[in-house]
Each structure stands twice: as C-alpha cells, then as structure tokens.
Design an enzyme around this catalytic site. Sequence first.
Site, PDB file in Angstrom:
ATOM      1  N   ASN A   1       0.842  -1.207   0.000  1.00 10.62           N
ATOM      2  CA  ASN A   1       0.000   0.000   0.000  1.00 10.62           C
ATOM      3  C   ASN A   1       0.877   1.257   0.000  1.00 10.62           C
ATOM      4  O   ASN A   1       0.426   2.330   0.369  1.00 10.62           O
ATOM      5  CB  ASN A   1      -0.907   0.019   1.225  1.00 10.62           C
ATOM      6  CG  ASN A   1      -1.835  -1.169   1.244  1.00 10.62           C
ATOM      7  OD1 ASN A   1      -2.457  -1.480   0.238  1.00 10.62           O
ATOM      8  ND2 ASN A   1      -1.915  -1.855   2.376  1.00 10.62           N
TER       9      ASN A   1
ATOM     10  N   SER B   1     -10.635  -1.219   0.618  1.00 15.41           N
ATOM     11  CA  SER B   1      -9.262  -1.719   0.560  1.00 15.41           C
ATOM     12  C   SER B   1      -9.057  -2.864  -0.416  1.00 15.41           C
ATOM     13  O   SER B   1      -8.000  -2.985  -1.008  1.00 15.41           O
ATOM     14  CB  SER B   1      -8.822  -2.156   1.963  1.00 15.41           C
ATOM     15  OG  SER B   1      -9.663  -3.173   2.458  1.00 15.41           O
TER      16      SER B   1
ATOM     17  N   HIS C   1     -13.581  -2.400   6.810  1.00 16.34           N
ATOM     18  CA  HIS C   1     -12.371  -3.089   7.282  1.00 16.34           C
ATOM     19  C   HIS C   1     -12.592  -3.786   8.627  1.00 16.34           C
ATOM     20  O   HIS C   1     -13.398  -3.351   9.450  1.00 16.34           O
ATOM     21  CB  HIS C   1     -11.248  -2.044   7.428  1.00 16.34           C
ATOM     22  CG  HIS C   1      -9.902  -2.634   7.682  1.00 16.34           C
ATOM     23  ND1 HIS C   1      -9.318  -2.659   8.921  1.00 16.34           N
ATOM     24  CD2 HIS C   1      -9.021  -3.227   6.842  1.00 16.34           C
ATOM     25  CE1 HIS C   1      -8.122  -3.232   8.836  1.00 16.34           C
ATOM     26  NE2 HIS C   1      -7.914  -3.577   7.588  1.00 16.34           N
TER      27      HIS C   1
ATOM     28  N   LYS D   1       0.343   3.810   4.715  1.00 14.83           N
ATOM     29  CA  LYS D   1       0.147   3.540   3.287  1.00 14.83           C
ATOM     30  C   LYS D   1       0.832   4.653   2.468  1.00 14.83           C
ATOM     31  O   LYS D   1       2.050   4.636   2.345  1.00 14.83           O
ATOM     32  CB  LYS D   1      -1.334   3.367   3.000  1.00 14.83           C
ATOM     33  CG  LYS D   1      -1.922   2.243   3.901  1.00 14.83           C
ATOM     34  CD  LYS D   1      -3.306   1.833   3.561  1.00 14.83           C
ATOM     35  CE  LYS D   1      -3.986   0.985   4.619  1.00 14.83           C
ATOM     36  NZ  LYS D   1      -3.349  -0.281   4.955  1.00 14.83           N
TER      37      LYS D   1
ATOM     38  N   GLU E   1     -15.604   3.149   4.679  1.00  6.65           N
ATOM     39  CA  GLU E   1     -14.330   3.479   4.045  1.00  6.65           C
ATOM     40  C   GLU E   1     -14.655   4.394   2.867  1.00  6.65           C
ATOM     41  O   GLU E   1     -15.791   4.396   2.375  1.00  6.65           O
ATOM     42  CB  GLU E   1     -13.647   2.207   3.524  1.00  6.65           C
ATOM     43  CG  GLU E   1     -13.194   1.278   4.628  1.00  6.65           C
ATOM     44  CD  GLU E   1     -12.513   0.003   4.106  1.00  6.65           C
ATOM     45  OE1 GLU E   1     -11.787   0.064   3.107  1.00  6.65           O
ATOM     46  OE2 GLU E   1     -12.725  -1.046   4.728  1.00  6.65           O
TER      47      GLU E   1
ATOM     48  N   HIS F   1      -7.050   4.314   2.237  1.00  7.73           N
ATOM     49  CA  HIS F   1      -6.526   4.063   0.884  1.00  7.73           C
ATOM     50  C   HIS F   1      -6.727   5.250  -0.048  1.00  7.73           C
ATOM     51  O   HIS F   1      -6.417   5.156  -1.238  1.00  7.73           O
ATOM     52  CB  HIS F   1      -7.183   2.806   0.301  1.00  7.73           C
ATOM     53  CG  HIS F   1      -6.801   1.579   1.070  1.00  7.73           C
ATOM     54  ND1 HIS F   1      -5.670   0.853   0.804  1.00  7.73           N
ATOM     55  CD2 HIS F   1      -7.373   1.001   2.162  1.00  7.73           C
ATOM     56  CE1 HIS F   1      -5.570  -0.141   1.667  1.00  7.73           C
ATOM     57  NE2 HIS F   1      -6.593  -0.081   2.502  1.00  7.73           N
TER      58      HIS F   1
ATOM     59  N   ASP G   1     -13.199   6.244   6.781  1.00  8.81           N
ATOM     60  CA  ASP G   1     -11.832   5.726   6.848  1.00  8.81           C
ATOM     61  C   ASP G   1     -11.217   5.977   5.472  1.00  8.81           C
ATOM     62  O   ASP G   1     -11.591   5.330   4.491  1.00  8.81           O
ATOM     63  CB  ASP G   1     -11.873   4.232   7.194  1.00  8.81           C
ATOM     64  CG  ASP G   1     -10.473   3.623   7.293  1.00  8.81           C
ATOM     65  OD1 ASP G   1      -9.529   4.207   6.736  1.00  8.81           O
ATOM     66  OD2 ASP G   1     -10.336   2.561   7.927  1.00  8.81           O
TER      67      ASP G   1
HETATM   68  N1  PMP Z   1      -8.471   0.826   7.613  1.00  7.50           N
HETATM   69  C1  PMP Z   1      -8.353   0.292   6.392  1.00  7.50           C
HETATM   70  C2  PMP Z   1      -9.420   0.561   5.384  1.00  7.50           C
HETATM   71  C3  PMP Z   1      -7.241  -0.496   6.065  1.00  7.50           C
HETATM   72  O1  PMP Z   1      -7.147  -1.049   4.858  1.00  7.50           O
HETATM   73  C4  PMP Z   1      -6.249  -0.719   7.043  1.00  7.50           C
HETATM   74  C5  PMP Z   1      -4.999  -1.523   6.753  1.00  7.50           C
HETATM   75  N2  PMP Z   1      -5.118  -2.584   5.942  1.00  7.50           N
HETATM   76  C6  PMP Z   1      -6.432  -0.160   8.302  1.00  7.50           C
HETATM   77  C7  PMP Z   1      -7.546   0.608   8.556  1.00  7.50           C
HETATM   78  C8  PMP Z   1      -5.436  -0.407   9.383  1.00  7.50           C
HETATM   79  O2  PMP Z   1      -4.389   0.500   9.286  1.00  7.50           O
HETATM   80  P1  PMP Z   1      -2.962   0.134   9.906  1.00  7.50           P
HETATM   81  O3  PMP Z   1      -2.281  -0.725   8.898  1.00  7.50           O
HETATM   82  O4  PMP Z   1      -2.303   1.451  10.134  1.00  7.50           O
HETATM   83  O5  PMP Z   1      -3.219  -0.596  11.174  1.00  7.50           O
END
Ligand code: PMP
Length: 396
Positions: free
Chosen positions: A52, A186, A138, A243, A182, A214, A211
Amino acid sequence: MRFVVMSLVQHVQQALDALSQAGLLRSPLTITGPIGPAIILEGKEVICLCSNNYLGFASHPLLVQAIKDGVDKEGAGAGSSRLVSGTLSVHRGAETHLANYLGMGDALLFSSGFSANVGIVSALLTQDDVVFSDSFNHASLIDGCRLNQATVHVYAHRDTADLERLLRLHRSKAREALVISETVFSMDGDVAPVKDIRALCDRYDAALMVDEAHALGVLGPEGRGICAAQSVKPDLLVATLGKSFGMSGAFVAAAPPIIRFLINRARSYIYSTAIPPYMASAVIVATDWVRAADDARRNVLRHADRLRGALRELGFSITDGESPIVPVLIRDPVLSMQLSTRLLERGVFVQGIRPPTVPQGTSRLRIAPMASHSDAQIEQAIAAFAEVRHLSPAGG
Ligand code: PMP
C-alpha cells in the site's frame, strides 16, 4: 455435549490443518531490505505489486533521512502512553499539521489504523446508540462495532437505498447514530458515494465517520482524499500513516470536543505507548511532501489504469476503478494462490486475497502499483500475467 480433551497445541494444529485443506492457510514471505518497486523476496529480486506504499515514500531517501534526523533530535521512543509522560511537542505538532492539511478542527495520533478504528468506534457509542456500517468495511471497524454496546446494522456495500431503509427503520429508536464507511475500499478499490451518504446523515441526524486509509495521499486535491474531492465534511476522518505516508501510525481528524472525548475514552489511545517521536516529526515533513506530490499521484493512477486496461484485454475479470487498487477476480482461493506463485516464478509479486478478508467466492489477486514503478516494470508484470493467463478463469 462432551468435548474430546486436547492440548492447546493439538487444538491449534487441527485448526491449521482445516485452514490448509480449505486453501486458506496464510504464511508471510520474508523480504530483505526496503519496500520499493523491486524487493528481495526470499532471496530473489522481484517486482513488488502488492503493497500500500502508493507514493513510494516507504523507501524514499528523504523520508528515511527525516526519520534519522528525528531520532537524533527526539530519541527512540515516547516512553509511555500519551496521558502518562508521553505527549511530546512533536506529537502535538504533527496533530496540528494534519488537522490544518485536512481543514479539520483537530487531530489525534494512534499507533496504527487498526487501533484507531477499534478505539474510536468502541468509545463513541453506548447501548442507547446505533451504528450503520458498510458490509465491506475493514476488520478494524467491524471489531470496533463488536466492542461497543450499540446496535449495529450492516448495509449492503455502497448501497445508499439500503442505508436509507435502515436509517428509516432504526434511527429514531436510538440516541446517537453513526454511519461508518471506508472511502476507497481496501480490497476492491471502489469509492463510497460519500456525498449521498452525507446527505442521508444530515436528513436522519446521524454522524459520519470515514476511513480514508486508501485515499489519503493518492486521491483528491493535494491528496486530501475522497471527502475533499467531493466537498464532503465528515464528522470523523480516520487515516493510516502506513500507506501513502510510507511509515506507520494513524490519526483521526475531528472537531476539538470529539478529540478531547477520545483522549478520555479511546482505550487504544489511553493504554498504549505513543507513536515514536521521530515518527511524529517525520509525519510533519511527509505531510508537506504528500501535499505536493501531484506527479506521484498521476503516476500511480496511470500505472493502475494501464494494468486495468491490459489485464482486461487479456480476459481477466477487472472491475472499473479510479483508485490505485486493481483487483483481479479469480474466485477460487487455491487457484488465486497458484496464480500468485506462478507470477512470483516470473519475478512479479502479487498477493492472493482470500476469505475471510473478502467474501466467499471472491478470492482475487490484489494489484497495487507504486508511483515509483517504471513503465518497464509495469509492462513486465503485464507480460507475466499473459504467461499465466491459461491457468485462470480468463484462460477458460
Ligand atoms: N483501515 C483500512 C481501510 C485499512 O485497509 C487498514 C490496513 N489494511 C487499516 C484501517 C489499518 O491500518 P494500519 O495498517 O495502520 O493498522
């Protein structure tokens, strides 16, 4: 019902065997050296198309230098939770900088996006409240919902008609209502209809938490994400620094009273060591670069477009998208991993994504290029896909 008594090791071994039989066993591969467009994976150089690290910042010499400078100035660790002895001026500096960048009232750092989401969602709501959550949200948002006492309603993915149906049925029975989505999803790379969701929140008196993990850094004016792109004001905006920002840690941006409340109630903030101060000082530098990184944004989106078009021409099942995430739908988990292995043999690292990360029957390869990939590397990846095509549903 009587259980056969097993040792813990026997029990987990049985669970591992079941995962293996279903083609769902996971074991991480080892990379030596930094995460860049090419990496050393299990001792062999390959093109990395599954991180990412969208802007290529994770291995950017200037960011590495900013972290080294931060270590010299601020030391190695924060020493404790922020509320004990761990709030350093760089933590507040980074929070103010992020809040200004996003035009939000204030911000609060967390040690990861996962801990931010779990801490925030579990803290905000009580048994008198209600949550409306997109079905593709997520795991960290789902776990946050599981940890609070509120009633949770899951609406069909990106489906505002379904969200409205649930709001109409359940909103009036609760004190507070929170809609969670989101912005760029993701595993699919598709974008939430945040303008319509905001309108529903306003109509039904609900708060909106997004969120932007991405989207931040990659999409929207100055990389400020989907809400900025669509002129939508969320009540809480969470994003990770792991990311586009190329580091680790995360933050939430919101109005000052919400931030003050989270400082008092979010358990993953209260009971966890603060992010290292060198990371906080590097966030300030990285935010300015992210803001100015229009060329990198153009590049990563151009690579994603090229991959989408070329793989579709090869017959792979690719959904439309405007983000750097390119999911190649394979459906079968075993086949997804076989294709991943065959690509790796050809020098291209693309990870297979299987349930429970994605729904049953939608296993896939998730491609995510970096701005720092060369056009030649992207073409090499496309050539590798052409060679393995016969193994996939695309090849019949
Ligand atoms: N929210 C989303 C939409 C994600 O894709 C991710 C990580 N895959 C996270 C939160 C978690 O973030 P972190 O890797 O900083 O724990």
